[in-house]
Design an enzyme around this catalytic site. Structure first.
Site, short mmCIF file in Angstrom:
data_model
loop_
_atom_site.label_atom_id
_atom_site.label_comp_id
_atom_site.label_asym_id
_atom_site.label_seq_id
_atom_site.Cartn_x
_atom_site.Cartn_y
_atom_site.Cartn_z
N ASP A 271 0.83 -1.20 0.00
CA ASP A 271 0.00 0.00 0.00
C ASP A 271 0.86 1.25 0.00
O ASP A 271 1.55 1.55 0.96
CB ASP A 271 -0.96 -0.04 1.18
CG ASP A 271 -1.91 -1.20 1.02
OD1 ASP A 271 -2.76 -1.13 0.10
OD2 ASP A 271 -1.78 -2.19 1.75
N THR A 272 0.79 1.98 -1.11
CA THR A 272 1.76 2.99 -1.46
C THR A 272 1.08 4.02 -2.35
O THR A 272 0.03 3.76 -2.91
CB THR A 272 2.93 2.32 -2.24
OG1 THR A 272 3.42 1.22 -1.49
CG2 THR A 272 4.06 3.27 -2.52
#
Length: 525
Positions: free
Chosen positions: A338-339
């Site tokens: 998650d970025t």
């Protein structure tokens, strides 16, 4: 779900949230340059995409200065605390993935904002933080992606975090007004006092006092001693382009290794979307992952043989190992995905490619005191095995998945690209670059085309190749026959991440593409 490219004659901003892209555009219209706009985008993402990124996380940057004519890299990742040792987790098999004891690295993003803007920006930090402060104080429409992230990870939030992200004990609906007043106060303090307000002032004091009271390990000294680093980027030559990545502790060299391997194949003879195309990319990347997992850590703690790994002779050896009809067997550990990736090009030719993260959705799940800051859990990827290359040690940077990319032609930026997705980042980057460079796709088409991601996610016993079902069924069958553990993914599946890209053509036009899987926008003029 697909869309066409956005083309500008002078500027382009891409990000995974339309409000962040708009914030960058506002700063450019105000007279700021690409660096000012990039920091505004980064800060706004920290507000409007809080499940993916925030002030409690890290950031990596590639910058191109038209005046200097060079690419530079900034490592905005934090180190573990001085008091953080493996015996802090005696009797435990691993560092907890959530909770205050998973938040063991200093957040590096706020430092990186001031470093990038101080070096190249025109406006003040207070000016570029205005959009982020406005959205945190006044609210914004909660994105579908944040709603989905809350459904997935809301149970991992501490009571203080749940009070912010699950107001009234409920997951807010997509489109609901979402306000973060505590975070707005923290951003105002940062705007007035700069990075020292975060690392040496009241913000650091609030976070460290909370950590002490809650059983955490980060202290005032850990914050006061934090510094990011301007570093020379790594690069490789690929079909007339120089491709840049941030050096370790980033995994960026993995993508360069894959390109060096692919240089031994003639893409003119390989149809895009064919079995040969996907098999070749997957196998080149797997060989790169094998070496990455052996050596990647903080280079201050262990020597990394980059000259050998990025050497053309070694790439030839690896290319010779690829069987055209047999998948290799390589193991890899699961990593968070998650970025948020974004990029900006301005009218002067300055360019910024950057990426930031909290590691998991909502990071550690911990909001520190009254700061409104969600702390990352990036340090949970350290190993407790004393023989492991990425073993936990005090004041150390961990193996980092974040890796923005930039490819230059004749010394000037031609492609800026990157993606959300942990293990998927070098995979999707390789897909994007080969599509744009070898098959002439514009950035939006390259992003729209079907994607894959290889690797293991948390809890899965096998290394699977997830392939979107828009890839022809005959191609998926061929991949399975070759030994790939193919699992069909949805047509625009979030498992492959959120990718974005900018290209600059020979006329200087900027073409932008953002991922239809997210809430992003490309804005250019």
């Amino acid at each position: 779900m697909t869309r066409g490219p956005v083309i500008g004659t002078a500027t382009m901003v891409v990000s995974p949230h339309y409000l962040a892209s708009a914030a960058g555009a506002r700063i450019l219209e105000k007279g700021g340059n690409a660096y000012d706009a990039a920091v505004a985008v980064s800060a706004t993402l920290a507000v409007v995409y809080p499940h993916m990124t925030g002030l409690g996380g890290d950031a990596f940057w590639l910058t191109y200065s038209a005046g200097e004519g060079r690419v530079r890299a900034y490592n905005g990742s934090g180190r573990s605390g001085y008091a953080v040792r493996r015996d802090c987790y005696a009797g435990e098999g691993a560092i907890p993935r959530r909770g205050v004891r998973s938040a063991i690295t200093v957040p590096g993003m706020a430092d990186s904002w001031e470093a990038v803007q101080r070096e190249y920006g025109r406006l003040t930090l207070a000016e570029v933080l205005e959009p982020a402060i406005g959205y945190s104080a006044g609210g914004f429409p909660l994105s579908p992606d944040q709603h989905g992230g809350s459904l997935l990870a809301g149970a991992a939030l501490t009571p203080e975090a749940a009070a912010v992200y699950l107001p009234g004990g409920r997951i807010p609906a997509a489109g609901a007004r979402f306000v973060q007043r505590q975070l707005a106060g923290t951003l105002r303090t940062l705007a007035a006092g700069g990075r020292d307000a975060f690392y040496k002032g009241s913000i650091a004091e609030e976070i460290s006092e909370y950590m002490l009271a809650s059983g955490g390990y980060l202290t005032r000294d850990d914050f006061a001693d934090h510094h990011g680093s301007w570093v020379e980027p790594l690069s490789t030559d690929y079909h007339g382009y120089t491709v840049y990545q941030v050096p370790p502790n980033s995994q960026g060299f993995t993508a360069l290794m894959a390109l060096n391997i692919l240089e031994h194949y003639d893409f003119a003879d390989i149809a895009h979307g064919s079995y040969e195309y996907y098999h070749l990319l997957v196998e080149a990347l797997k060989l790169s992952f094998r070496d990455r997992d052996r050596v990647l850590t903080d280079p201050d703690f262990s020597s990394i043989p980059l000259e050998h790994l990025l050497g053309k002779p070694y790439a030839a050896e690896l290319a010779a190992m690829i069987s055209p009809r047999q998948a290799s067997v390589i193991n890899s550990e699961p990593v968070g995905r998650d970025t948020a990736y974004a990029a900006v090009v301005d009218g002067e030719g300055n360019a910024v490619s950057f990426i930031q993260s909290l590691y998991f959705e909502f990071g550690s799940g911990v909001v520190a005191g009254d700061t409104g800051i969600l702390l990352q859990n990036r340090g949970s990827f350290f190993s407790l095995d004393p023989a492991h290359i990425n073993r936990l040690e005090p004041h150390k940077r961990t193996f980092h998945t974040l890796m923005p990319a930039m490819a230059c032609r004749e010394g000037k930026p031609a492609y800026l690209y990157g993606t959300q997705g942990g293990e998927g980042q070098p995979q999707t980057q390789t897909l994007l670059l080969t599509r744009m460079l070898h098959y002439g796709m514009d950035p939006q088409t390259a992003v729209n085309e079907p994607r894959f991601v290889w690797g293991r996610t948390w809890g899965d016993p096998t290394q699977e190749l997830r392939v979107e079902n828009r890839v022809e069924a005959t191609v998926r069958a061929e991949l399975a026959e070759a030994g790939h553990l193919v699992r069909e993914a949805g047509s625009y599946d979030g498992i492959v991440g959120h990718a974005h890209a900018i290209s600059v053509d020979d006329n200087g036009y900027r073409s932008g593409g953002t991922d239809p899987r997210c809430d992003g926008a490309a804005i250019g003029w």
